[in-house]
Design an enzyme around this catalytic site. Structure first.
Site, PDB file in Angstrom:
ATOM      1  N   GLY A  84       0.787  -1.222   0.000  1.00 44.68           N
ATOM      2  CA  GLY A  84       0.000   0.000   0.000  1.00 44.68           C
ATOM      3  C   GLY A  84       0.822   1.276   0.000  1.00 44.68           C
ATOM      4  O   GLY A  84       0.280   2.369   0.179  1.00 44.68           O
ATOM      5  N   TYR A 123      -1.441  -5.185 -11.628  1.00 43.79           N
ATOM      6  CA  TYR A 123      -0.902  -5.466 -12.958  1.00 43.79           C
ATOM      7  C   TYR A 123      -1.598  -4.634 -14.032  1.00 43.79           C
ATOM      8  O   TYR A 123      -0.953  -4.131 -14.952  1.00 43.79           O
ATOM      9  CB  TYR A 123      -1.001  -6.955 -13.284  1.00 43.79           C
TER      10      TYR A 123
END
Length: 145
Positions: A84, A123
């Site tokens: 994060g 991704y």
């Protein structure tokens, strides 16, 4: 912080195997120790640590799959305490540079466990797209480098 990729070697392998993901992520990510053993015996794989300055925050492994002959990212994880913070996406950008140097302009692959929505988003945000193909019970993604 500067993100760099460093080959896993005698100096950093032990720290690499200590990296962990959360309990709920463990079903989606191969153990780093297993990945390093695989790389030791299957020489087409290249394990690297993801560093934020001099701090090891993650692990990845890429190479040419012997079955498909595709260059792929086969392992990727950021330690649970560093998730994060943007390290994952920044490390992928560094990996793309490394892949281009090693292989030139290529089609680059990875795959995800279907339930791994966080990996899919990471991704896709980094330029991968779904191919519609399923291999090894995982969804295949592709990026042109």
């Amino acid at each position: 912080m500067e993100i760099t990729l460093r080959a896993i070697d005698a100096d950093n392998w032990h720290a690499c195997v200590k990296l962990t993901v959360s309990e709920e992520q463990k079903q989606n990510v191969a153990d780093n120790g297993i990945s390093l053993a695989q790389a030791a015996y299957e020489k087409q794989w290249y394990p690297h640590g993801v560093y934020a300055d001099d701090m090891l925050v993650g692990f990845l492994m890429f190479g040419t799959d012997p079955e498909t002959k595709r260059v792929e990212l086969c392992r990727y994880m950021i330690d649970k305490q560093y998730q994060g913070k943007g390290y994952g996406k920044a490390a992928l950008a560094k990996l793309y540079d490394l892949i281009k140097i090693r292989y030139g302009p290529i089609t680059f692959y990875t795959s995800i466990v279907p339930e791994n929505h966080a990996a899919k988003k990471l991704y896709e945000d980094a330029g991968f797209s779904m191919t519609g193909e399923v291999m090894w019970e995982e969804l295949v993604m592709v990026k042109q480098l």
